[in-house]
Design an enzyme around this catalytic site. Structure first.
Site, short mmCIF file in Angstrom:
data_model
loop_
_atom_site.label_atom_id
_atom_site.label_comp_id
_atom_site.label_asym_id
_atom_site.label_seq_id
_atom_site.Cartn_x
_atom_site.Cartn_y
_atom_site.Cartn_z
N SER A 20 0.86 -1.18 0.00
CA SER A 20 0.00 0.00 0.00
C SER A 20 0.89 1.22 0.00
O SER A 20 2.09 1.12 0.27
CB SER A 20 -0.89 0.03 1.24
OG SER A 20 -1.70 1.19 1.25
N CYS A 57 0.30 -6.01 -17.45
CA CYS A 57 0.94 -6.78 -16.38
C CYS A 57 2.23 -6.08 -15.95
O CYS A 57 3.10 -5.81 -16.78
CB CYS A 57 1.26 -8.19 -16.85
SG CYS A 57 2.23 -9.14 -15.64
N CYS A 70 4.84 -13.74 -11.39
CA CYS A 70 3.61 -13.08 -10.92
C CYS A 70 3.78 -12.51 -9.51
O CYS A 70 4.19 -13.20 -8.58
CB CYS A 70 2.46 -14.07 -10.95
SG CYS A 70 0.89 -13.39 -10.37
N CYS A 100 -0.76 -9.26 -8.34
CA CYS A 100 -1.43 -7.94 -8.33
C CYS A 100 -2.89 -8.04 -8.73
O CYS A 100 -3.68 -7.16 -8.42
CB CYS A 100 -0.69 -6.96 -9.24
SG CYS A 100 -0.88 -7.26 -11.01
#
Length: 529
Positions: free
Chosen positions: A50, A475, A498, A501
Protein backbone atom coordinates in the site's frame (compact mmCIF):
# COMPACT_ATOMS: atom_id res chain seq x y z
CA UNK A 1 -9.76 -36.84 -2.15
CA UNK A 2 -9.20 -37.40 1.55
CA UNK A 3 -8.32 -34.28 3.52
CA UNK A 4 -6.81 -33.86 6.93
CA UNK A 5 -9.31 -31.74 8.85
CA UNK A 6 -8.93 -28.98 11.41
CA UNK A 7 -11.84 -27.23 13.12
CA UNK A 8 -12.25 -23.85 14.78
CA UNK A 9 -14.89 -21.35 15.86
CA UNK A 10 -13.78 -18.54 13.56
CA UNK A 11 -11.68 -18.96 10.42
CA UNK A 12 -10.20 -15.94 8.65
CA UNK A 13 -8.80 -16.21 5.12
CA UNK A 14 -6.03 -13.63 4.76
CA UNK A 15 -3.62 -12.13 7.30
CA UNK A 16 -3.91 -8.53 6.14
CA UNK A 17 -5.17 -5.47 8.04
CA UNK A 18 -8.83 -6.53 8.02
CA UNK A 19 -8.23 -10.20 8.76
CA UNK A 20 -5.88 -9.60 11.68
CA UNK A 21 -8.10 -6.84 13.06
CA UNK A 22 -11.01 -9.27 12.99
CA UNK A 23 -8.98 -11.96 14.74
CA UNK A 24 -7.76 -9.61 17.47
CA UNK A 25 -11.21 -8.11 18.03
CA UNK A 26 -12.83 -11.55 18.29
CA UNK A 27 -10.46 -12.64 21.07
CA UNK A 28 -10.80 -9.30 22.82
CA UNK A 29 -14.53 -10.00 23.04
CA UNK A 30 -14.27 -13.72 23.82
CA UNK A 31 -10.82 -15.03 24.79
CA UNK A 32 -12.08 -18.62 24.79
CA UNK A 33 -12.74 -18.70 21.05
CA UNK A 34 -10.63 -20.86 18.76
CA UNK A 35 -9.60 -18.40 16.04
CA UNK A 36 -7.50 -19.42 13.02
CA UNK A 37 -6.03 -17.22 10.28
CA UNK A 38 -4.57 -18.66 7.10
CA UNK A 39 -2.32 -16.67 4.78
CA UNK A 40 -1.09 -17.65 1.30
CA UNK A 41 2.18 -15.71 1.66
CA UNK A 42 5.26 -17.38 3.07
CA UNK A 43 5.13 -15.03 6.05
CA UNK A 44 2.67 -12.52 7.44
CA UNK A 45 2.98 -9.22 5.59
CA UNK A 46 4.89 -10.61 2.61
CA UNK A 47 2.06 -9.93 0.12
CA UNK A 48 0.98 -6.59 1.60
CA UNK A 49 1.47 -3.46 -0.50
CA UNK A 50 0.00 0.00 0.00
CA UNK A 51 1.06 3.65 -0.33
CA UNK A 52 0.77 4.11 2.69
CA UNK A 53 -0.38 7.12 4.69
CA UNK A 54 -2.35 5.68 7.60
CA UNK A 55 -5.29 7.27 9.35
CA UNK A 56 -4.95 5.67 12.82
CA UNK A 57 -8.66 5.89 13.69
CA UNK A 58 -9.18 2.11 13.55
CA UNK A 59 -5.86 1.25 15.16
CA UNK A 60 -6.80 3.61 18.01
CA UNK A 61 -9.99 1.64 18.51
CA UNK A 62 -8.40 -1.81 18.17
CA UNK A 63 -5.27 -1.19 20.26
CA UNK A 64 -5.49 2.14 22.11
CA UNK A 65 -2.00 1.56 23.54
CA UNK A 66 -0.35 0.89 20.18
CA UNK A 67 2.40 3.43 20.86
CA UNK A 68 3.44 1.67 24.04
CA UNK A 69 3.32 -1.66 22.21
CA UNK A 70 5.78 -0.38 19.61
CA UNK A 71 3.55 -0.17 16.54
CA UNK A 72 5.66 0.99 13.55
CA UNK A 73 4.04 4.42 13.21
CA UNK A 74 7.14 6.55 13.53
CA UNK A 75 6.70 9.26 10.90
CA UNK A 76 3.81 11.68 11.37
CA UNK A 77 2.82 13.64 8.27
CA UNK A 78 4.43 17.07 8.36
CA UNK A 79 3.22 18.59 5.08
CA UNK A 80 0.81 17.96 2.19
CA UNK A 81 1.47 18.93 -1.42
CA UNK A 82 -0.71 18.54 -4.52
CA UNK A 83 0.47 19.40 -8.02
CA UNK A 84 -0.39 19.20 -11.69
CA UNK A 85 2.46 18.05 -13.90
CA UNK A 86 2.93 19.18 -17.48
CA UNK A 87 5.72 17.66 -19.54
CA UNK A 88 8.23 20.16 -18.11
CA UNK A 89 6.64 21.97 -15.20
CA UNK A 90 4.95 21.35 -11.85
CA UNK A 91 1.99 23.58 -11.05
CA UNK A 92 1.07 23.70 -7.38
CA UNK A 93 -2.66 23.27 -6.71
CA UNK A 94 -4.68 23.71 -3.52
CA UNK A 95 -4.68 20.46 -1.58
CA UNK A 96 -8.28 19.13 -1.59
CA UNK A 97 -9.88 18.77 1.86
CA UNK A 98 -10.02 14.98 1.43
CA UNK A 99 -6.24 14.86 1.02
CA UNK A 100 -5.32 16.69 4.22
CA UNK A 101 -3.26 14.30 6.34
CA UNK A 102 -2.82 16.05 9.66
CA UNK A 103 -2.68 13.38 12.39
CA UNK A 104 -1.80 10.62 9.93
CA UNK A 105 1.44 8.65 9.54
CA UNK A 106 3.69 7.63 6.67
CA UNK A 107 4.23 3.91 7.25
CA UNK A 108 5.08 0.57 5.72
CA UNK A 109 1.83 -1.41 5.73
CA UNK A 110 3.70 -4.72 5.56
CA UNK A 111 5.49 -3.76 8.76
CA UNK A 112 2.23 -2.76 10.45
CA UNK A 113 0.68 -6.08 9.44
CA UNK A 114 3.65 -7.94 10.92
CA UNK A 115 3.09 -6.01 14.16
CA UNK A 116 -0.62 -6.93 14.16
CA UNK A 117 0.27 -10.55 13.43
CA UNK A 118 2.68 -10.71 16.36
CA UNK A 119 0.06 -9.23 18.66
CA UNK A 120 -2.64 -11.59 17.38
CA UNK A 121 -0.40 -14.60 17.99
CA UNK A 122 0.46 -13.36 21.49
CA UNK A 123 -3.21 -13.39 22.53
CA UNK A 124 -3.93 -16.84 21.12
CA UNK A 125 -4.78 -16.47 17.43
CA UNK A 126 -3.45 -19.42 15.44
CA UNK A 127 -1.82 -18.03 12.29
CA UNK A 128 -0.74 -20.33 9.46
CA UNK A 129 1.35 -18.68 6.72
CA UNK A 130 1.89 -20.63 3.53
CA UNK A 131 -1.72 -21.89 3.51
CA UNK A 132 -3.52 -20.83 0.31
CA UNK A 133 -7.31 -21.23 0.37
CA UNK A 134 -8.23 -23.00 -2.87
CA UNK A 135 -12.00 -23.36 -2.50
CA UNK A 136 -14.82 -22.64 -0.11
CA UNK A 137 -16.61 -25.56 1.50
CA UNK A 138 -20.32 -25.05 0.80
CA UNK A 139 -22.79 -27.55 2.18
CA UNK A 140 -26.54 -27.08 2.22
CA UNK A 141 -26.18 -23.52 0.97
CA UNK A 142 -23.87 -22.57 3.84
CA UNK A 143 -20.14 -21.93 3.94
CA UNK A 144 -18.46 -24.34 6.34
CA UNK A 145 -14.82 -23.33 5.85
CA UNK A 146 -12.22 -23.74 3.11
CA UNK A 147 -9.98 -26.31 1.50
CA UNK A 148 -6.37 -25.39 0.95
CA UNK A 149 -4.11 -26.18 -1.95
CA UNK A 150 -0.64 -27.61 -1.46
CA UNK A 151 1.30 -25.48 0.96
CA UNK A 152 4.71 -24.88 2.44
CA UNK A 153 6.91 -22.17 3.86
CA UNK A 154 9.29 -20.38 1.52
CA UNK A 155 12.58 -19.22 3.02
CA UNK A 156 13.57 -15.79 1.79
CA UNK A 157 16.66 -15.94 -0.38
CA UNK A 158 16.65 -19.73 -0.62
CA UNK A 159 13.09 -20.22 -1.88
CA UNK A 160 12.92 -23.76 -0.55
CA UNK A 161 9.52 -25.28 0.00
CA UNK A 162 8.36 -28.20 2.11
CA UNK A 163 5.02 -29.18 0.60
CA UNK A 164 2.24 -30.97 2.39
CA UNK A 165 -1.12 -32.29 1.24
CA UNK A 166 -4.19 -30.04 1.00
CA UNK A 167 -6.27 -29.63 4.16
CA UNK A 168 -9.88 -29.00 5.07
CA UNK A 169 -10.36 -26.19 7.58
CA UNK A 170 -13.88 -26.12 9.02
CA UNK A 171 -15.39 -23.31 11.06
CA UNK A 172 -18.66 -22.04 12.46
CA UNK A 173 -17.98 -18.70 10.74
CA UNK A 174 -15.53 -17.93 7.93
CA UNK A 175 -14.42 -14.38 7.12
CA UNK A 176 -12.83 -13.75 3.73
CA UNK A 177 -10.14 -11.08 3.97
CA UNK A 178 -8.25 -11.83 0.76
CA UNK A 179 -7.67 -8.25 -0.35
CA UNK A 180 -8.62 -6.61 -3.63
CA UNK A 181 -10.11 -9.04 -6.16
CA UNK A 182 -9.76 -12.02 -3.83
CA UNK A 183 -10.38 -15.17 -5.85
CA UNK A 184 -12.66 -16.94 -3.35
CA UNK A 185 -14.44 -13.71 -2.49
CA UNK A 186 -15.26 -13.20 -6.16
CA UNK A 187 -16.58 -16.76 -6.41
CA UNK A 188 -18.75 -16.27 -3.33
CA UNK A 189 -20.17 -13.06 -4.77
CA UNK A 190 -21.37 -15.09 -7.76
CA UNK A 191 -22.55 -18.11 -5.76
CA UNK A 192 -24.62 -16.02 -3.36
CA UNK A 193 -25.51 -13.21 -5.82
CA UNK A 194 -23.87 -10.64 -3.55
CA UNK A 195 -23.38 -8.09 -6.33
CA UNK A 196 -27.08 -7.76 -7.13
CA UNK A 197 -27.95 -4.08 -6.92
CA UNK A 198 -24.30 -2.97 -6.75
CA UNK A 199 -22.34 -1.26 -9.52
CA UNK A 200 -19.47 -3.15 -11.13
CA UNK A 201 -16.29 -2.71 -9.14
CA UNK A 202 -13.73 -0.47 -10.82
CA UNK A 203 -10.02 -0.74 -10.10
CA UNK A 204 -6.62 0.86 -10.42
CA UNK A 205 -3.19 -0.69 -10.72
CA UNK A 206 -0.76 0.72 -8.18
CA UNK A 207 2.99 0.36 -8.77
CA UNK A 208 5.39 1.22 -5.99
CA UNK A 209 9.10 1.55 -5.30
CA UNK A 210 11.10 2.28 -2.16
CA UNK A 211 14.19 4.45 -2.58
CA UNK A 212 17.02 5.27 -0.23
CA UNK A 213 17.68 8.89 -1.19
CA UNK A 214 20.33 11.51 -0.54
CA UNK A 215 19.84 12.59 3.12
CA UNK A 216 20.02 16.24 2.04
CA UNK A 217 16.83 15.74 0.00
CA UNK A 218 14.88 13.84 2.62
CA UNK A 219 12.00 15.55 4.47
CA UNK A 220 10.51 13.07 6.95
CA UNK A 221 6.71 13.18 6.82
CA UNK A 222 6.43 15.06 3.51
CA UNK A 223 3.46 13.83 1.44
CA UNK A 224 3.15 14.77 -2.21
CA UNK A 225 0.63 13.78 -4.88
CA UNK A 226 0.56 14.69 -8.56
CA UNK A 227 -1.90 14.39 -11.43
CA UNK A 228 -1.44 15.02 -15.14
CA UNK A 229 1.71 14.08 -17.07
CA UNK A 230 2.64 11.50 -18.21
CA UNK A 231 -1.02 10.40 -18.54
CA UNK A 232 -3.30 12.06 -21.06
CA UNK A 233 -6.35 13.98 -19.88
CA UNK A 234 -8.66 11.05 -20.59
CA UNK A 235 -6.87 8.55 -18.33
CA UNK A 236 -7.39 8.52 -14.57
CA UNK A 237 -4.34 8.27 -12.37
CA UNK A 238 -1.54 10.02 -10.55
CA UNK A 239 1.54 9.66 -8.40
CA UNK A 240 2.66 9.78 -4.79
CA UNK A 241 5.92 10.50 -3.01
CA UNK A 242 5.93 9.80 0.74
CA UNK A 243 9.05 10.54 2.78
CA UNK A 244 9.35 7.63 5.24
CA UNK A 245 11.62 7.13 8.20
CA UNK A 246 15.25 6.12 7.72
CA UNK A 247 15.93 8.43 4.78
CA UNK A 248 13.62 6.45 2.50
CA UNK A 249 10.97 7.64 0.03
CA UNK A 250 8.02 5.54 -1.10
CA UNK A 251 7.01 6.52 -4.60
CA UNK A 252 4.27 5.09 -6.72
CA UNK A 253 1.97 5.54 -9.66
CA UNK A 254 -1.69 4.55 -9.99
CA UNK A 255 -3.51 4.10 -13.29
CA UNK A 256 -7.27 3.55 -13.38
CA UNK A 257 -7.95 0.22 -15.09
CA UNK A 258 -10.84 1.71 -17.03
CA UNK A 259 -8.33 3.22 -19.48
CA UNK A 260 -9.22 2.94 -23.18
CA UNK A 261 -5.92 2.87 -25.05
CA UNK A 262 -4.60 -0.72 -25.31
CA UNK A 263 -1.11 0.63 -26.06
CA UNK A 264 -0.88 2.16 -22.58
CA UNK A 265 1.67 0.51 -20.29
CA UNK A 266 1.19 1.39 -16.58
CA UNK A 267 4.69 0.18 -15.66
CA UNK A 268 6.32 2.36 -18.30
CA UNK A 269 4.14 5.33 -17.33
CA UNK A 270 5.52 4.97 -13.80
CA UNK A 271 9.11 4.81 -15.04
CA UNK A 272 8.52 7.82 -17.30
CA UNK A 273 7.01 9.79 -14.41
CA UNK A 274 10.29 9.57 -12.50
CA UNK A 275 12.14 11.24 -15.39
CA UNK A 276 10.15 14.48 -15.03
CA UNK A 277 12.56 17.40 -14.47
CA UNK A 278 10.83 18.31 -11.18
CA UNK A 279 10.71 14.71 -9.92
CA UNK A 280 13.98 13.21 -11.16
CA UNK A 281 16.21 15.18 -8.72
CA UNK A 282 14.57 13.42 -5.75
CA UNK A 283 15.96 10.09 -6.93
CA UNK A 284 19.29 11.09 -8.46
CA UNK A 285 22.09 9.97 -6.19
CA UNK A 286 19.78 7.49 -4.47
CA UNK A 287 19.20 3.76 -4.75
CA UNK A 288 16.04 1.83 -5.56
CA UNK A 289 15.67 -0.94 -2.98
CA UNK A 290 12.17 -2.41 -3.46
CA UNK A 291 9.44 -2.77 -6.10
CA UNK A 292 5.93 -4.16 -6.14
CA UNK A 293 2.46 -3.77 -7.61
CA UNK A 294 -1.13 -4.40 -6.54
CA UNK A 295 -4.60 -3.69 -7.86
CA UNK A 296 -6.81 -1.48 -5.70
CA UNK A 297 -10.56 -0.99 -5.47
CA UNK A 298 -11.83 2.38 -6.72
CA UNK A 299 -15.59 1.78 -6.88
CA UNK A 300 -16.49 3.16 -3.47
CA UNK A 301 -19.90 2.98 -1.87
CA UNK A 302 -21.93 2.09 -4.96
CA UNK A 303 -19.69 -0.90 -5.75
CA UNK A 304 -19.69 -2.53 -2.30
CA UNK A 305 -21.53 -5.88 -2.56
CA UNK A 306 -23.76 -7.48 0.02
CA UNK A 307 -21.36 -8.50 2.73
CA UNK A 308 -22.82 -11.59 4.39
CA UNK A 309 -24.01 -15.05 3.45
CA UNK A 310 -24.86 -18.18 5.40
CA UNK A 311 -21.77 -19.09 7.36
CA UNK A 312 -19.60 -16.08 6.69
CA UNK A 313 -18.83 -12.64 5.33
CA UNK A 314 -16.46 -10.63 3.16
CA UNK A 315 -14.31 -7.99 4.83
CA UNK A 316 -11.65 -5.42 3.94
CA UNK A 317 -10.50 -4.71 0.41
CA UNK A 318 -12.07 -7.93 -0.83
CA UNK A 319 -15.36 -6.01 -0.44
CA UNK A 320 -13.92 -2.68 -1.63
CA UNK A 321 -13.89 -0.08 1.15
CA UNK A 322 -11.19 2.20 -0.27
CA UNK A 323 -11.84 5.94 -0.05
CA UNK A 324 -10.36 7.04 -3.39
CA UNK A 325 -10.31 10.83 -2.83
CA UNK A 326 -8.46 10.25 0.46
CA UNK A 327 -6.21 7.61 -1.18
CA UNK A 328 -6.79 5.43 1.87
CA UNK A 329 -8.35 2.06 2.56
CA UNK A 330 -6.49 0.54 5.49
CA UNK A 331 -8.50 2.35 8.16
CA UNK A 332 -11.82 1.27 6.62
CA UNK A 333 -10.58 -2.29 6.04
CA UNK A 334 -9.55 -2.64 9.68
CA UNK A 335 -12.86 -1.20 10.86
CA UNK A 336 -14.82 -3.65 8.68
CA UNK A 337 -12.87 -6.54 10.19
CA UNK A 338 -13.76 -5.39 13.68
CA UNK A 339 -17.45 -5.02 12.79
CA UNK A 340 -17.52 -8.52 11.30
CA UNK A 341 -15.77 -9.97 14.36
CA UNK A 342 -18.33 -8.37 16.64
CA UNK A 343 -21.13 -9.87 14.56
CA UNK A 344 -19.47 -13.28 14.56
CA UNK A 345 -18.99 -13.28 18.33
CA UNK A 346 -22.61 -12.24 18.82
CA UNK A 347 -23.69 -15.42 17.02
CA UNK A 348 -25.38 -13.55 14.17
CA UNK A 349 -22.96 -12.88 11.32
CA UNK A 350 -25.77 -11.36 9.27
CA UNK A 351 -25.78 -8.39 11.66
CA UNK A 352 -22.47 -7.30 10.11
CA UNK A 353 -24.39 -5.93 7.13
CA UNK A 354 -26.50 -3.59 9.26
CA UNK A 355 -23.46 -2.63 11.30
CA UNK A 356 -21.67 -1.55 8.11
CA UNK A 357 -24.75 0.27 6.78
CA UNK A 358 -24.88 2.33 9.98
CA UNK A 359 -21.13 2.81 10.37
CA UNK A 360 -18.77 5.71 9.77
CA UNK A 361 -17.22 3.58 7.01
CA UNK A 362 -20.40 3.79 4.97
CA UNK A 363 -20.91 7.48 5.74
CA UNK A 364 -17.33 8.27 4.69
CA UNK A 365 -17.61 6.36 1.42
CA UNK A 366 -21.09 7.69 0.66
CA UNK A 367 -19.91 11.28 1.02
CA UNK A 368 -17.28 10.90 -1.71
CA UNK A 369 -19.12 8.40 -3.93
CA UNK A 370 -19.33 10.67 -6.99
CA UNK A 371 -15.73 11.88 -7.22
CA UNK A 372 -14.06 8.87 -8.86
CA UNK A 373 -16.80 8.25 -11.46
CA UNK A 374 -16.75 11.96 -12.42
CA UNK A 375 -13.30 11.40 -13.92
CA UNK A 376 -14.78 9.19 -16.65
CA UNK A 377 -15.42 12.51 -18.41
CA UNK A 378 -11.74 13.43 -18.31
CA UNK A 379 -9.27 15.11 -15.98
CA UNK A 380 -10.65 18.64 -16.21
CA UNK A 381 -14.29 17.64 -15.81
CA UNK A 382 -13.32 15.40 -12.90
CA UNK A 383 -11.40 18.18 -11.14
CA UNK A 384 -14.27 20.63 -11.67
CA UNK A 385 -16.83 18.20 -10.29
CA UNK A 386 -14.57 17.31 -7.36
CA UNK A 387 -14.35 20.98 -6.39
CA UNK A 388 -18.12 21.33 -6.67
CA UNK A 389 -18.69 18.21 -4.60
CA UNK A 390 -16.13 19.09 -1.92
CA UNK A 391 -16.83 22.78 -1.43
CA UNK A 392 -20.50 23.27 -2.35
CA UNK A 393 -22.40 19.96 -2.36
CA UNK A 394 -20.22 18.55 0.45
CA UNK A 395 -21.00 15.01 -0.61
CA UNK A 396 -24.77 15.48 -0.37
CA UNK A 397 -25.67 15.48 -4.06
CA UNK A 398 -29.12 13.95 -4.71
CA UNK A 399 -27.61 11.70 -7.37
CA UNK A 400 -25.10 8.87 -7.52
CA UNK A 401 -22.86 8.46 -10.56
CA UNK A 402 -22.39 4.95 -11.90
CA UNK A 403 -19.38 2.76 -12.63
CA UNK A 404 -18.66 0.45 -15.54
CA UNK A 405 -16.67 -2.78 -15.86
CA UNK A 406 -13.02 -2.02 -16.57
CA UNK A 407 -12.43 -4.91 -18.97
CA UNK A 408 -15.06 -3.53 -21.38
CA UNK A 409 -13.44 -0.11 -21.81
CA UNK A 410 -10.56 -0.90 -24.18
CA UNK A 411 -10.84 0.44 -27.73
CA UNK A 412 -9.33 -1.36 -30.68
CA UNK A 413 -5.62 -0.79 -31.19
CA UNK A 414 -5.98 0.60 -34.71
CA UNK A 415 -8.19 3.44 -33.42
CA UNK A 416 -5.87 4.55 -30.60
CA UNK A 417 -2.50 6.31 -30.73
CA UNK A 418 0.64 4.33 -30.00
CA UNK A 419 2.78 5.62 -27.12
CA UNK A 420 6.51 6.13 -27.58
CA UNK A 421 8.06 5.17 -24.26
CA UNK A 422 11.72 6.03 -23.61
CA UNK A 423 14.19 3.27 -22.85
CA UNK A 424 15.14 2.92 -19.17
CA UNK A 425 18.24 4.87 -18.17
CA UNK A 426 19.00 2.57 -15.19
CA UNK A 427 19.44 5.68 -13.05
CA UNK A 428 15.85 6.60 -12.21
CA UNK A 429 13.98 4.37 -14.69
CA UNK A 430 14.29 0.61 -15.08
CA UNK A 431 13.01 -2.44 -16.97
CA UNK A 432 10.38 -4.88 -15.74
CA UNK A 433 12.55 -7.88 -14.97
CA UNK A 434 15.06 -5.98 -12.82
CA UNK A 435 12.06 -4.55 -10.98
CA UNK A 436 10.47 -7.96 -10.38
CA UNK A 437 13.81 -9.13 -9.01
CA UNK A 438 13.51 -6.51 -6.25
CA UNK A 439 10.14 -7.96 -5.22
CA UNK A 440 11.81 -11.31 -4.33
CA UNK A 441 9.01 -13.03 -6.22
CA UNK A 442 9.31 -16.78 -6.62
CA UNK A 443 7.09 -19.69 -7.60
CA UNK A 444 8.33 -23.21 -7.99
CA UNK A 445 8.55 -23.83 -11.74
CA UNK A 446 7.09 -27.33 -11.47
CA UNK A 447 3.87 -26.24 -9.77
CA UNK A 448 0.67 -25.94 -11.85
CA UNK A 449 0.35 -22.44 -13.32
CA UNK A 450 -2.06 -20.32 -11.29
CA UNK A 451 -2.80 -18.13 -14.33
CA UNK A 452 -5.10 -20.07 -16.59
CA UNK A 453 -7.04 -19.51 -19.81
CA UNK A 454 -10.65 -20.42 -20.43
CA UNK A 455 -9.91 -20.61 -24.17
CA UNK A 456 -6.31 -20.89 -25.37
CA UNK A 457 -7.18 -19.45 -28.79
CA UNK A 458 -8.43 -16.09 -27.50
CA UNK A 459 -5.05 -14.38 -26.80
CA UNK A 460 -4.03 -14.57 -30.48
CA UNK A 461 -7.34 -14.66 -32.32
CA UNK A 462 -8.95 -11.88 -30.28
CA UNK A 463 -6.58 -9.97 -27.98
CA UNK A 464 -3.66 -9.75 -30.40
CA UNK A 465 -5.85 -9.19 -33.44
CA UNK A 466 -7.99 -6.44 -31.94
CA UNK A 467 -5.99 -4.94 -29.06
CA UNK A 468 -2.34 -5.73 -29.92
CA UNK A 469 -2.10 -8.14 -26.95
CA UNK A 470 -2.59 -5.65 -24.08
CA UNK A 471 -1.69 -8.31 -21.47
CA UNK A 472 1.94 -7.71 -22.45
CA UNK A 473 1.60 -4.15 -21.15
CA UNK A 474 -0.93 -4.08 -18.33
CA UNK A 475 0.94 -6.78 -16.38
CA UNK A 476 3.57 -5.07 -14.19
CA UNK A 477 5.73 -8.21 -13.94
CA UNK A 478 6.28 -9.46 -17.49
CA UNK A 479 4.11 -12.53 -17.02
CA UNK A 480 2.50 -12.41 -20.48
CA UNK A 481 4.55 -12.57 -23.65
CA UNK A 482 3.68 -13.16 -27.30
CA UNK A 483 6.25 -15.53 -28.81
CA UNK A 484 6.59 -16.94 -32.29
CA UNK A 485 7.49 -20.56 -32.96
CA UNK A 486 7.60 -22.20 -36.39
CA UNK A 487 5.84 -19.20 -37.86
CA UNK A 488 2.93 -19.31 -35.39
CA UNK A 489 2.32 -16.92 -32.53
CA UNK A 490 1.20 -17.97 -29.07
CA UNK A 491 0.83 -16.47 -25.62
CA UNK A 492 3.52 -17.56 -23.18
CA UNK A 493 2.62 -17.26 -19.49
CA UNK A 494 5.63 -16.76 -17.22
CA UNK A 495 3.67 -17.48 -14.05
CA UNK A 496 6.78 -17.61 -11.88
CA UNK A 497 7.09 -13.80 -12.32
CA UNK A 498 3.61 -13.08 -10.92
CA UNK A 499 3.47 -10.56 -8.05
CA UNK A 500 -0.20 -11.41 -7.34
CA UNK A 501 -1.43 -7.94 -8.33
CA UNK A 502 -4.63 -9.36 -9.97
CA UNK A 503 -4.54 -6.87 -12.87
CA UNK A 504 -4.88 -9.57 -15.53
CA UNK A 505 -7.94 -11.00 -13.82
CA UNK A 506 -9.51 -7.53 -14.02
CA UNK A 507 -8.41 -6.02 -17.35
CA UNK A 508 -8.40 -8.95 -19.78
CA UNK A 509 -10.97 -7.80 -22.38
CA UNK A 510 -12.87 -11.09 -22.63
CA UNK A 511 -12.23 -12.19 -19.03
CA UNK A 512 -10.47 -15.20 -20.49
CA UNK A 513 -7.61 -15.11 -17.97
CA UNK A 514 -8.57 -16.75 -14.68
CA UNK A 515 -6.40 -16.21 -11.58
CA UNK A 516 -6.58 -19.30 -9.39
CA UNK A 517 -4.90 -19.91 -6.07
CA UNK A 518 -1.22 -20.83 -6.40
CA UNK A 519 0.55 -23.21 -4.09
CA UNK A 520 1.04 -21.63 -0.68
CA UNK A 521 4.24 -19.73 0.07
CA UNK A 522 4.87 -18.46 -3.47
CA UNK A 523 4.75 -14.90 -4.76
CA UNK A 524 6.50 -11.73 -3.63
CA UNK A 525 8.23 -11.26 -0.31
CA UNK A 526 7.65 -7.62 0.62
CA UNK A 527 9.31 -6.24 3.73
CA UNK A 528 8.94 -2.46 3.35
CA UNK A 529 5.80 -2.10 1.24
Amino acid sequence: MTYETMECDLLIVGAGPSGLSAAIRALQLNPSLNVMVIEKAAEVGAHILSGCVLDPISLNQLLPDWKERGAPLNTPVTSDHFSLLTSKHRVKLPTPPTMHNKGNYVISLSQLVRFLGEHAASIGVQIFPGFAAAEAIIEGGQVKGVRTGAFGISKQGEHKHSYQAPMELRANITLFAEGCRGSLSEQLMKTFALREGADPQTYGIGLKEIWQIDPAKHQAGRVEHTIGWPLDAGTYGGSFLYHMEGGMVATGFVVGLDYANPHLDPFKEFQRFKTHPKIRPVFEGGKRIAYGARALNEGGAQSVPKLTFAGGAIIGCAAGFMNVPRIKGTHTAMASGMLAAEAAVSGDISSYQAAYDNSWIHRELHGVRNIRPAFRYGLWAGLAYSALDAYILRGKAPWTLKHHADHAQLKQATSMPKIDYPLPDNIVSFDRLSSVYLSSTNHEEDQPAHLTLRDASVPIAHNLALYDAPEQRYCPAGVYEIVEEAGAKRLQINAQNCVHCKTCDIKDPTQNIVWVTPEGGGGPIYSLM
